[in-house]
Design a protein around this motif. Structure first.
Motif: not given
Lengths: 260, 435
Positions: A21-29, A145-146
């Motif tokens: 889930c934190q990785l989703s934050l880094l997936d904002f690209e 992520r959205h």
């Protein structure tokens, strides 16, 4: 919530979890790179060594509470946070590791570890809301992520997040999918599961496996009857409810009801 | 950091290691100018996957083990279905194998790009994060994010989503993507490949400490191509085994100076898993483009400076982008998308090359297809003994550095391994005092 001079402070905390889930934050690209212009990333160890003292305007919490030390730490995080939002199944429901709640944790310890004496752990894996008050729970294993972006924007702009609480079925209809349960007899948790994923599983001819957790008003007994009609055995009904949100109602009671 | 009253003992301690996946701490104790003790301590809470997998249906295992790690779920899913298909004698078609390799390429791209650009590169240039690095090197950070997105998009198109893909199952896929969906990725992957080529040159120009070790490299090897999703396990010292023999050669030991289990090869030897091991053992199978970039970056037939693992990771990104494009251009829709497996009482073994090294699974199944026993050995727990050995060797000639500098460089030495602590179901230490 802040004057222009001081951007709001964001903190990201990890408890028992997979980091997804934190990785989703880094997936904002691309959005990620300009993040520090709007927000002070005050504590986010997976991404930065730099840390700033609390209090924090918004704390995102990933993971469940499974050790005595973490039970203390979440209380401190709460004290330091104006708003606390849980992200993901672990923080919101106790996660897959809450399967221990249906067993004797000492048996689990001796199965996995050669030297059980070193393990200090709680009997149960619990959601953050079982330990401290939370301001919002974002469901999903992992979160979308959205939706995560929407929740962060909402809290920083002092409004309620626009997160739908209806079932996956609504999303699935909108996507124009043929119902996998009606057309193919494939068992599907879509009717009791909260939307947000985009009806991913039915879109690839698979029944929903409930990773976004219970929707607002799930009728689990009705779904269980339908699953039984499709020939799903009780042991499998127990398993479908008892996976990523095993400890969350009504999935928990529904799984217990079918246990012999 | 502390010094005793007589000034003889120095302790360098990082309570929470940043920019690693999961939670760990580092301690280095120096007494009378000599390294007395080093430790990579882990306080990731245990989650007991191997215990609660018991009683689950074999079809559920890939989705459940994916949740061990949000950074490398495909690695967990792949090692799991490899082991279960081994147990059930399931043979999948070449088309399914190619599609599995493609989605795994996506994971290597996103995981390596995350590590190279966001977690590791800031160390070399003295930044605390990719954000602060972006103030001066915005183009490179943006390139890294574009590369990472290309990997995520492969996972999305083939797997349904980037983290915990839903379209992957024992026997293949629920629905195979059509040719048009994959072709739509080509332009983006080509751009990412160009950027990755530039990135190899950029990381090769970073400042590297002088530090080389004699490693026993261990990696999967495939006769036909750079091993990712399966193979035999080989080593610099001549090992060559299948997954069923893993436990005869590798064992976990409890060591005095640490409360974590250390994995050793053939009784007493540490070994090295991950990109540098794969490169040393399989570099002849890189694509011409990746091989040229490696040569231009100054990598010889092997690299023994772990700080330069960032170059090897960048070369691997370039390779898997190249490989993904090749797989897409030769894509033949597998029909059916999956083969069914009949449950039977059996034991199966499987592995694959997770971005940070080989990940091994074993399952024993009962006649009705439920799991009777599971064992998972993740790469970071296998590398831990080697990480500590590196730390010790690295600190010894550098004890005169001031505390702050030494701490920074030691943390960097740990990050060389891209440790994934969330993965490490076998780590034991839970007694670290949180301050």
């Amino acid at each position: 919530m802040n004057s222009e001079a001081t951007p709001p402070k964001l903190a990201v905390w990890k408890f028992a979890s997979c980091d997804g889930c934190q990785l989703s934050l880094l997936d904002f690209e691309q959005e990620l790179i300009s993040l520090p212009e709007q927000i002070e990333v005050a504590y986010f160890l997976e991404a930065t060594k730099g840390t700033a003292e609390g209090p924090y305007d918004l704390s995102l919490v990933e993971g469940s509470i499974t050790t005595p030390a973490d039970r203390e730490r979440i209380r401190e995080v709460r004290r330091q946070s104006r708003h606390l939002v849980t992200i993901g199944a672990c923080a919101t429901s106790g996660g897959i590791q809450a399967l221990r709640n249906f067993a004797d944790v000492d048996d689990f310890i001796s199965l996995v570890y050669a030297e059980p004496g070193y393990i200090s752990t709680l009997e149960d894996s619990t959601a953050i809301s079982d330990n401290v008050p939370v301001d919002f729970e974002l469901q999903g294993c992992p979160v979308d992520r959205h939706q995560l972006f929407e929740v962060i924007s909402a809290f920083l702009n002092r409004r309620r997040p626009a997160i739908a609480r209806h079932s996956v079925c609504v999303e699935c209809k909108r996507a124009g999918n043929v119902c996998v349960m009606v057309a193919h007899g494939t068992p599907c948790l879509g009717p009791v599961t909260q939307a947000g994923c985009g009806a991913l599983c039915p879109s690839c001819d698979r029944g929903c496996y409930g990773c976004f957790g219970p929707m607002e008003s799930p009728n689990a007994p009705a779904l269980s009857r339908r699953l039984a009609d499709l020939g799903v055995e009780d042991t499998d009904i127990v398993r479908v409810y008892r996976t990523f949100h095993a400890d969350r109602e009504p999935f928990k009671s529904e799984s217990i009801k079918h246990e012999h | 950091m502390s010094t005793d009253p007589e000034g003889r003992t120095r302790t360098i301690k990082t309570d929470y290691l940043a920019r690693v996946e999961g939670e760990g701490a580092m301690t280095v104790r120096i007494r009378d100018g000599a390294v007395e003790n080093v430790g990579l301590e882990i306080f990731e809470p245990p989650r007991f996957f191997e215990a609660f997998l018991r009683g689950r249906d074999f079809r559920e295992v890939p989705d459940i083990t994916a949740r061990i790690c949000g950074i490398c779920p495909m690695a967990y899913m792949t090692s799991a279905f490899n082991a279960i298909e081994d147990a059930l004698g399931t043979e999948v078609s070449p088309g399914i194998k190619e599609l599995r390799r493609l989605i795994y390429c996506g994971e290597w791209i996103e995981s390596h790009a995350l590590h190279v650009f966001m977690l590791h590169a800031p160390d070399f240039l003295g930044y605390e994060s990719a954000w602060t690095m972006a103030r001066d090197h915005r183009e490179m950070v943006e390139a890294g994010l574009k590369i990472k997105k290309a990997g995520n998009d492969i996972l999305r198109v083939v797997g349904g989503r980037a983290i915990h893909p839903v379209n992957v199952r024992v026997g293949g896929f629920f629905r195979a993507p059509d040719r048009e969906q994959l072709s739509a990725l080509v332009a983006q992957l080509e751009t990412a490949r160009d950027l990755a080529g530039e990135a190899v040159a950029w990381v090769a120009g970073l400042p590297f400490p002088e530090f080389e070790q004699d490693y026993d490299f261990v990696a999967l090897h495939d006769l036909d191509r750079y091993a990712i999703e399966d193979g035999r396990l080989i080593s610099s010292s001549g090992l060559d085994i299948g997954p069923e023999s893993y436990e005869q050669h590798f064992s976990e030991h409890h060591v005095e100076h640490s409360t974590a289990l250390h994995s050793l090869m053939d009784g007493d030897r540490t070994y090295f898993l991950g990109p540098m091991a794969r490169y040393a053992l399989n570099h002849e199978q890189l694509s011409p483009l990746a091989a040229e970039a490696a040569a231009a970056a100054g990598l010889g037939p092997e690299c023994r400076n772990p700080f330069k693992s960032i170059i090897v990771r960048a070369v691997e990104i370039l390779y898997v982008l190249d490989e993904a494009l090749r797989l897409i251009s030769s894509y033949d829709l597998p029909q059916p998308a999956a083969v069914e497996s009949e449950p039977r009482a059996s034991t199966g073994y499987g592995w694959s090359e997770a971005p940070r090294g080989m990940l091994w699974h074993r399952y024993r199944l009962t006649g009705d297809g439920s799991i009777a026993e599971a064992r998972i050995v993740p790469p970071t727990s296998q590398n831990q003994a080697r990480i500590e050995q590196d730390l010790r060797a690295f600190v010894e000639p550098r004890v005169d550095l001031d505390d702050e500098r030494l701490q920074w460089e030691c943390e960097q030495a740990i990050r060389n391994y891209d440790p994934c602590i969330s993965c490490s179901t076998h780590f034991l230490d839970l007694t670290v005092d949180r301050k």
